[in-house]
Scaffold this motif. Structure first.
Motif, short mmCIF file in Angstrom:
data_model
loop_
_atom_site.label_atom_id
_atom_site.label_comp_id
_atom_site.label_asym_id
_atom_site.label_seq_id
_atom_site.Cartn_x
_atom_site.Cartn_y
_atom_site.Cartn_z
N LEU A 151 5.93 5.23 -9.39
CA LEU A 151 6.32 6.60 -9.06
C LEU A 151 7.48 6.97 -9.97
O LEU A 151 8.04 6.11 -10.67
CB LEU A 151 6.67 6.74 -7.58
N HIS A 152 7.79 8.24 -10.03
CA HIS A 152 8.94 8.64 -10.86
C HIS A 152 9.89 9.54 -10.07
O HIS A 152 9.49 10.36 -9.26
CB HIS A 152 8.50 9.30 -12.18
N VAL A 153 11.18 9.33 -10.35
CA VAL A 153 12.28 10.05 -9.68
C VAL A 153 13.14 10.59 -10.82
O VAL A 153 13.42 9.87 -11.77
CB VAL A 153 13.10 9.06 -8.82
N LYS A 154 13.50 11.89 -10.75
CA LYS A 154 14.19 12.45 -11.93
C LYS A 154 15.26 13.46 -11.55
O LYS A 154 15.22 14.05 -10.46
CB LYS A 154 13.14 13.08 -12.88
N GLU B 100 1.33 11.69 -18.27
CA GLU B 100 1.95 10.97 -19.40
C GLU B 100 2.16 9.49 -19.05
O GLU B 100 1.86 8.59 -19.84
CB GLU B 100 3.31 11.59 -19.76
N PHE B 101 2.69 9.27 -17.86
CA PHE B 101 2.92 7.87 -17.44
C PHE B 101 1.58 7.12 -17.35
O PHE B 101 1.49 5.94 -17.70
CB PHE B 101 3.64 7.82 -16.09
N ARG B 102 0.55 7.81 -16.88
CA ARG B 102 -0.76 7.16 -16.74
C ARG B 102 -1.25 6.66 -18.10
O ARG B 102 -1.81 5.56 -18.21
CB ARG B 102 -1.73 8.17 -16.13
N ILE B 103 -1.02 7.45 -19.15
CA ILE B 103 -1.37 7.00 -20.51
C ILE B 103 -0.58 5.76 -20.88
O ILE B 103 -1.12 4.76 -21.34
CB ILE B 103 -1.10 8.13 -21.53
N ALA C 234 0.86 -1.19 0.00
CA ALA C 234 0.00 0.00 0.00
C ALA C 234 0.89 1.23 0.00
O ALA C 234 2.05 1.19 0.42
CB ALA C 234 -0.90 0.02 1.23
N TRP C 235 0.34 2.33 -0.47
CA TRP C 235 1.02 3.61 -0.28
C TRP C 235 0.97 3.96 1.22
O TRP C 235 -0.08 3.79 1.85
CB TRP C 235 0.30 4.73 -1.05
N GLU D 148 4.77 10.52 -6.53
CA GLU D 148 4.04 9.24 -6.48
C GLU D 148 2.96 9.20 -7.54
O GLU D 148 2.28 10.20 -7.79
CB GLU D 148 3.38 9.06 -5.11
N GLY D 149 2.79 8.04 -8.15
CA GLY D 149 1.72 7.86 -9.11
C GLY D 149 0.54 7.15 -8.47
O GLY D 149 0.10 7.52 -7.39
N ASP D 150 0.07 6.09 -9.13
CA ASP D 150 -1.15 5.41 -8.69
C ASP D 150 -0.85 4.00 -8.20
O ASP D 150 0.29 3.53 -8.26
CB ASP D 150 -2.12 5.30 -9.88
#
Lengths: 342, 342, 342
Positions: free
Chosen positions: B270-273, B288-291, B13-14, B138-140
């Motif tokens: 999630l993304h780290v940049k 964009e990632f969700r697509i 879980a988140w 964080e994403g989904d």
């Protein structure tokens, strides 16, 4: 055990629905992807890339080839893989199964069995469909959650019309008239005549009868999955039963059925008739048929549920069952004599 | 047979979603109830009262204990029953199974296997996530109706990007570039470089490149269920392939996957940049990632359906399958060497 | 193995819902069609025409006979076929099974077992239902996706009220009061008294108590599927526990349960009370019960899911389980001693 005849031409889609877009269909428990080539022909392939099993219908049409939507493996319309992105060598086993197709009467027909036996001249045809003196109109692709042989029972059975379709195709006058049947080569014919009786609702509505009519129903069942219902009426006493049908009103209700799986069938129906019809009249007639076939659907789906639930129940037989029972034996015989392709 | 590794830390879980409210989750076919203690830790218990099997998540949190919603039996956070209303004696067997948990990178991690082997120092970490020079979002928790190893195949496979994610993460320039792979300790690395090619859509949109770029994809797959996708670009000719990445744009797309059951997985992404991002930019990138991940979901779910339907079908292998196949052998090896806790 | 008692009277429908329209119901996994005869009695038949298995409920009521909707075969209310359209002879085996019925307390009762044992004088009755000094109101037919014996557990179990029904039928005062039980002939009685405690929410709302009350719950469970919950309160110290209940408020919550299949039950509930009630008060009380029984439904359905999932799990037992366990043995005994009708 499967009860599908495989070495036969089945309808799989309306021609109008197959285009330069990839379309997915299911028949005899197989998933199939269909598209129209640049030259206009119809290609049918198994709907699974042999690499990771992604449905090819989720890919892209490139010319007459399908590019898989996962890794770009590309199959020409013979099913042969012609490209594997990122490598020179194409594995020789990268082949997708294809199925013979043919178009007639507004439908795409497919051969799911041994392809060496697929003879396009044997695709079903109704000559009147092409006769300019007759008119025709396509109906729907009606999904029925029932085995296709249960639809077949219904289409070897003129007797149900008197009870199921009272608002459209039947009336009480026919209730007690026995049904005749005759087995012909690959075909079951059932029929009855109702003499000197009021016209049925749609003939009363769209016909021009003075009073009572002589009415016939001839159900031509072409095993395993085609039925042509020839029904019509003529003013009583004008000689229709003896063959004089110059002033009659006659309709062929055509049922072209796709066995999807053991509990799902699609009925592609259309009507062909001996009088001219503009789009308004055709739509009105289709609306009547839509009511009638929704009544059949309700009954066939309820029977399917009870047959599944009461699988071991022995049912009783009455006189009108003779034709459906012989039709089922005919289909069983077709299944048994098939030799799987090696 | 189950293909779940049990002696490992899985994300469940988140952290943001676990609070003083009882939350239900499912992992490796087990139902789990989670809550945060008054001191802030996370407790995970089997989600079934041992009395009548009511999910404890339907009960009430009382301090750090759960009171069952049916008869008030109360379990402390070690799983021990501490109260049976209406009687003095608490049956010693009234114990609910608990699971070790740990939090890192915004996620709650759980250990479903032998608890004596649960070493919190082994929970996955990405150092850049904590580096103030990098940003993250964080994403989904994306549910995918497919086996988690099918997701794993996808995450040992940079080649699919050229065909699946054309509007976001890929473009045609990479179609024919072979993929490299290397098995490392508990990890599968796959990668490729695309040299002197147009930037991919999201880099074109959010980056600042003058023209063509040198682009890399490194997929780090940590068996059994974590993938870190390191992808980035630099202006062509600035030396990125040789290791000079001072002016590059680099993103780690992180996938932390929960095997729910044999046909369901959750991808916590999630993304780290390596560039600063305010909430607006983070939301835009997440969109964009969700697509892209919805595209993966559609493909993986369609494959799952065909794999279930065609369970005995032998598929063909191509060059890019080497890494996923070795990854699966690695996971099989992990499952085989596990000794069930006694 | 089935755990249905068959030689018993089960409630199958509200009398108010059975009319001159054909109604379909399901009980002990059998489909049944019900209708009211011209004389006002209730006929129950198996809901399948023995010819093609179409549900007879899709046919037409003609007098006191059902005409099948497919081919017009007609069955009188003894189940005997009296007409086969299109033929003179009626096959003697064309018989539909019928079931004995009786009406009482606003419900239609049905006997699914050996019809020679069906004694209408044994249909359940609650004398107060007919007493003009009492009032009653029918509730709903609540579908619960759980086995009927799980509902029975709940109805041999006054203890759950303290935790499940806090907004309506229970409060914390009863949490620690042990439950008594006594097996009587074909019946399980469970009860407890809560002395000198605040009234429960619905008695506080609709009663007229000065302060604390003496409160009782007597759960009368008549195996296999009827529960009468006698609950009430009187001002503390007025002698209710000793039997003086002249100034008490007393309600019988009646549960008449239909076992539909192994995972579905219908609870036909109503309430009978020792005070007058107009339709407004009855509706208000029904609304309270509706809240409470929805709470039971949520719990019983969650338990059913976990029992299905954890079928082999051994659960622990506590003191309050004694009565439900004995009730289940009682029902098992009833099932075992039944001899199938030949």
């Amino acid at each position: 055990m499967s009860n599908y005849v495989l070495d036969t031409w089945y309808p799989i889609a309306w021609s109008r629905d197959i285009s330069r877009t990839l379309s997915a269909r299911k028949i005899v428990e197989q998933e199939v992807v269909l598209f129209r080539t640049e030259a206009g022909g119809v290609v049918a392939m198994e709907d699974a890339c042999p690499h990771r099993l992604l449905p090819l219908s989720m890919g892209k049409l490139k010319g007459d080839a399908i590019e898989c939507g996962y890794h770009g493996m590309t199959y020409d319309c013979s099913g042969k893989c012609v490209r594997v992105p990122g490598q020179e060598i194409v594995p020789p086993s990268a082949i997708v199964k294809t199925y013979p197709t043919h178009e007639n009467m507004g439908l795409v027909w497919i051969w799911m069995g041994n392809p060496t036996l697929a003879d396009k001249s044997k695709v079903f045809d109704l000559p009147q469909y092409h006769d300019p003196a007759w008119s025709s109109a396509e109906g729907d692709a009606l999904e029925i959650k029932a085995n296709y042989l249960s639809l077949a029972d219904n289409l070897c059975d003129p007797a149900h019309v008197s009870f199921v379709h009272l608002s459209t195709l039947g009336n009480a006058a026919s209730e007690d008239i026995p049904v005749m049947h005759e087995e012909q080569d690959g075909k079951m014919l059932t029929w009855r005549w109702i003499i000197d009786a009021p016209p049925i609702p749609i003939f009363k509505k769209y016909g021009n009868f003075k009073g009572n009519v002589d009415r016939w129903h001839y159900y031509h069942y072409y095993a395993p999955s085609i039925a042509i219902i020839d029904f019509g009426s003529a003013d009583t006493g004008t000689g229709a039963p003896e063959g004089r049908r110059d002033n009659c009103m006659q309709i062929y209700a055509c049922h072209f059925m796709t066995p999807v799986d053991q509990e799902t069938s699609i009925d592609h129906w259309l009507h062909v008739k001996n009088f001219p019809a503009d789009s308004t009249l055709n739509a009105a007639l289709s609306a009547e048929f839509r009511i009638a076939f929704a009544e059949d659907k309700a009954i066939l789906e309820a029977i399917q549920r009870n047959e599944t639930r009461l699988a071991t129940r022995k049912t009783i037989k009455i006189a009108i069952d003779a034709a459906p029972r012989r039709m089922r034996r005919m289909v069983d015989g077709m299944v048994e004599k098939e030799v799987p392709a090696t």
